[in-house]
Design a protein around this motif. Structure first.
Motif, PDB file in Angstrom:
ATOM      1  N   LEU A 161       7.222  -2.530  -6.903  1.00 59.17           N
ATOM      2  CA  LEU A 161       7.506  -3.157  -6.156  1.00 59.17           C
ATOM      3  C   LEU A 161       6.305  -3.174  -4.851  1.00 59.17           C
ATOM      4  N   ALA A 162       4.946  -1.967  -5.257  1.00 64.43           N
ATOM      5  CA  ALA A 162       3.058  -3.352  -5.112  1.00 64.43           C
ATOM      6  C   ALA A 162       3.612  -4.217  -5.453  1.00 64.43           C
ATOM      7  N   ALA A 163       3.401  -4.138  -6.244  1.00 58.83           N
ATOM      8  CA  ALA A 163       2.664  -5.955  -7.188  1.00 58.83           C
ATOM      9  C   ALA A 163       3.661  -7.153  -6.377  1.00 58.83           C
ATOM     10  N   PHE A 164       4.948  -6.830  -6.171  1.00 60.09           N
ATOM     11  CA  PHE A 164       5.708  -8.123  -5.714  1.00 60.09           C
ATOM     12  C   PHE A 164       5.349  -7.987  -4.425  1.00 60.09           C
ATOM     13  N   CYS A 165       4.573  -6.729  -3.489  1.00 59.72           N
ATOM     14  CA  CYS A 165       4.061  -7.223  -2.022  1.00 59.72           C
ATOM     15  C   CYS A 165       2.957  -7.292  -2.395  1.00 59.72           C
ATOM     16  N   PHE A 166       2.477  -7.521  -2.806  1.00 63.57           N
ATOM     17  CA  PHE A 166       0.778  -7.243  -3.303  1.00 63.57           C
ATOM     18  C   PHE A 166       0.551  -8.883  -3.052  1.00 63.57           C
ATOM     19  N   ALA A 167       1.893  -9.243  -4.491  1.00 62.05           N
ATOM     20  CA  ALA A 167       1.762 -11.071  -4.908  1.00 62.05           C
ATOM     21  C   ALA A 167       1.836 -11.775  -3.557  1.00 62.05           C
ATOM     22  N   ARG A 168       2.220 -11.057  -2.301  1.00 63.77           N
ATOM     23  CA  ARG A 168       2.684 -11.916  -1.117  1.00 63.77           C
ATOM     24  C   ARG A 168       2.075 -11.759   0.078  1.00 63.77           C
ATOM     25  N   SER A 169       1.082 -10.847  -0.296  1.00 57.13           N
ATOM     26  CA  SER A 169       0.067 -10.690   0.928  1.00 57.13           C
ATOM     27  C   SER A 169      -1.387 -10.159   0.561  1.00 57.13           C
TER      28      SER A 169
ATOM     29  N   LEU B  54       0.780  -1.818  -0.120  1.00 52.60           N
ATOM     30  CA  LEU B  54       0.045  -0.042  -0.733  1.00 52.60           C
ATOM     31  C   LEU B  54       0.831   0.961   0.225  1.00 52.60           C
ATOM     32  N   LEU B  55       2.004   1.539   1.036  1.00 53.01           N
ATOM     33  CA  LEU B  55       2.705   2.643   0.974  1.00 53.01           C
ATOM     34  C   LEU B  55       3.673   2.659  -0.599  1.00 53.01           C
ATOM     35  N   ALA B  56       3.595   1.230  -1.070  1.00 52.07           N
ATOM     36  CA  ALA B  56       4.602   1.504  -2.140  1.00 52.07           C
ATOM     37  C   ALA B  56       3.770   1.750  -3.295  1.00 52.07           C
ATOM     38  N   LEU B  57       2.671   1.407  -3.400  1.00 51.54           N
ATOM     39  CA  LEU B  57       1.591   1.797  -4.421  1.00 51.54           C
ATOM     40  C   LEU B  57       0.851   3.214  -4.535  1.00 51.54           C
ATOM     41  N   ALA B  58       0.992   4.598  -2.768  1.00 49.03           N
ATOM     42  CA  ALA B  58       0.395   5.368  -2.682  1.00 49.03           C
ATOM     43  C   ALA B  58       2.283   6.174  -3.496  1.00 49.03           C
ATOM     44  N   PHE B  59       2.863   6.120  -3.609  1.00 50.72           N
ATOM     45  CA  PHE B  59       4.126   6.453  -3.651  1.00 50.72           C
ATOM     46  C   PHE B  59       4.453   6.394  -5.119  1.00 50.72           C
ATOM     47  N   GLY B  60       3.684   5.316  -5.273  1.00 49.77           N
ATOM     48  CA  GLY B  60       3.916   4.972  -7.566  1.00 49.77           C
ATOM     49  C   GLY B  60       2.912   6.562  -7.754  1.00 49.77           C
ATOM     50  N   LEU B  61       1.940   6.618  -6.861  1.00 49.12           N
ATOM     51  CA  LEU B  61       0.672   7.189  -7.276  1.00 49.12           C
ATOM     52  C   LEU B  61       0.963   8.984  -7.293  1.00 49.12           C
ATOM     53  N   VAL B  62       1.471   9.333  -6.474  1.00 57.91           N
ATOM     54  CA  VAL B  62       2.123  10.275  -6.207  1.00 57.91           C
ATOM     55  C   VAL B  62       3.025  10.786  -6.908  1.00 57.91           C
ATOM     56  N   GLY B  63       4.082   9.444  -7.814  1.00 55.44           N
ATOM     57  CA  GLY B  63       4.865   9.959  -8.888  1.00 55.44           C
ATOM     58  C   GLY B  63       4.742  10.321 -10.150  1.00 55.44           C
ATOM     59  N   VAL B  64       3.341  10.282 -10.371  1.00 53.88           N
ATOM     60  CA  VAL B  64       2.643  10.131 -11.172  1.00 53.88           C
ATOM     61  C   VAL B  64       2.589  11.321 -11.507  1.00 53.88           C
ATOM     62  N   VAL B  65       1.923  12.022 -10.364  1.00 54.67           N
ATOM     63  CA  VAL B  65       2.310  14.011 -10.846  1.00 54.67           C
ATOM     64  C   VAL B  65       3.515  14.489 -10.020  1.00 54.67           C
ATOM     65  N   LEU B  66       4.549  14.072  -9.601  1.00 54.74           N
ATOM     66  CA  LEU B  66       5.420  14.322  -9.185  1.00 54.74           C
ATOM     67  C   LEU B  66       6.665  14.287  -9.608  1.00 54.74           C
ATOM     68  N   PRO B  67       7.907  14.428 -10.474  1.00 56.95           N
ATOM     69  CA  PRO B  67       8.845  14.166 -11.823  1.00 56.95           C
ATOM     70  C   PRO B  67      10.600  13.805 -11.171  1.00 56.95           C
ATOM     71  N   LEU B  68       9.811  14.083  -9.893  1.00 56.02           N
ATOM     72  CA  LEU B  68      11.387  13.289  -9.301  1.00 56.02           C
ATOM     73  C   LEU B  68      10.550  11.931  -8.822  1.00 56.02           C
ATOM     74  N   LEU B  69       9.738  12.202  -8.642  1.00 54.59           N
ATOM     75  CA  LEU B  69       9.337  10.937  -7.508  1.00 54.59           C
ATOM     76  C   LEU B  69       9.152   9.549  -9.208  1.00 54.59           C
ATOM     77  N   PRO B  70      10.094   8.373  -8.774  1.00 56.95           N
ATOM     78  CA  PRO B  70       9.411   7.764 -10.586  1.00 56.95           C
ATOM     79  C   PRO B  70       8.268   6.473  -9.742  1.00 56.95           C
ATOM     80  N   THR B  71       7.685   6.040 -10.272  1.00 57.58           N
ATOM     81  CA  THR B  71       6.864   6.002 -10.838  1.00 57.58           C
ATOM     82  C   THR B  71       6.438   3.700 -10.488  1.00 57.58           C
ATOM     83  N   VAL B  72       7.408   3.568 -12.162  1.00 57.71           N
ATOM     84  CA  VAL B  72       7.492   2.076 -12.550  1.00 57.71           C
ATOM     85  C   VAL B  72       7.839   1.531 -11.451  1.00 57.71           C
ATOM     86  N   PRO B  73       9.305   2.245 -10.691  1.00 59.60           N
ATOM     87  CA  PRO B  73       9.685   0.949 -10.007  1.00 59.60           C
ATOM     88  C   PRO B  73       8.532   1.082  -8.764  1.00 59.60           C
TER      89      PRO B  73
END
Length: 117
Positions: free
Chosen positions: A33-41, A10-29
């Motif tokens: 990470l969110a997909a990796f964590c969700f696959a385990r939870s 959830l934290l990785a997803l939140a950072f990824g969503l913020v990264g959609v609008v903030l140029p210095l914060l990458p979205t895809v990584p």
């Protein structure tokens, strides 16, 4: 342990969503990470993320072949150029500009040497 993976996802997803609008914060990584964590939870959240119209194809491209879509490469390049340009306009110190140039160039090199998705 699943709750920790869920919180991490959830934290990785939140950072990824913020990264959609903030140029210095990458979205895809963060989405990877969110997909990796969700696959385990959470199978439900993992399936939702992979089925997402915008995010799913990027994750699948990366998981399948380490690929980044050309449109994402162009968007990242534009964002990096804008950020560096703003630093120039703001008169950031030369040492900071040099460090920024080296780091951002390394990021661009990594992005553009990945296969196209």
């Amino acid at each position: 342990m699943r709750i920790l993976w869920l919180i991490g996802g959830l934290l990785a997803l939140a950072f990824g969503l913020v990264g959609v609008v903030l140029p210095l914060l990458p979205t895809v990584p963060f989405l990877l990470l969110a997909a990796f964590c969700f696959a385990r939870s959470s199978e439900r959240l993992h399936n939702w993320l992979l089925a997402h119209k915008s995010f799913g194809p990027m994750i699948e491209d990366w998981q399948r072949s380490g690929a980044i879509r050309p449109s994402a490469k162009r968007a990242a390049t534009l964002s990096i150029a804008v950020v560096f340009g703003v630093s120039l306009v703001l008169g950031v110190k030369t040492t900071v500009l040099a460090i920024q140039a080296v780091v951002l160039s390394a990021v661009l090199f990594f992005i553009w040497t990945r296969p196209n998705g």
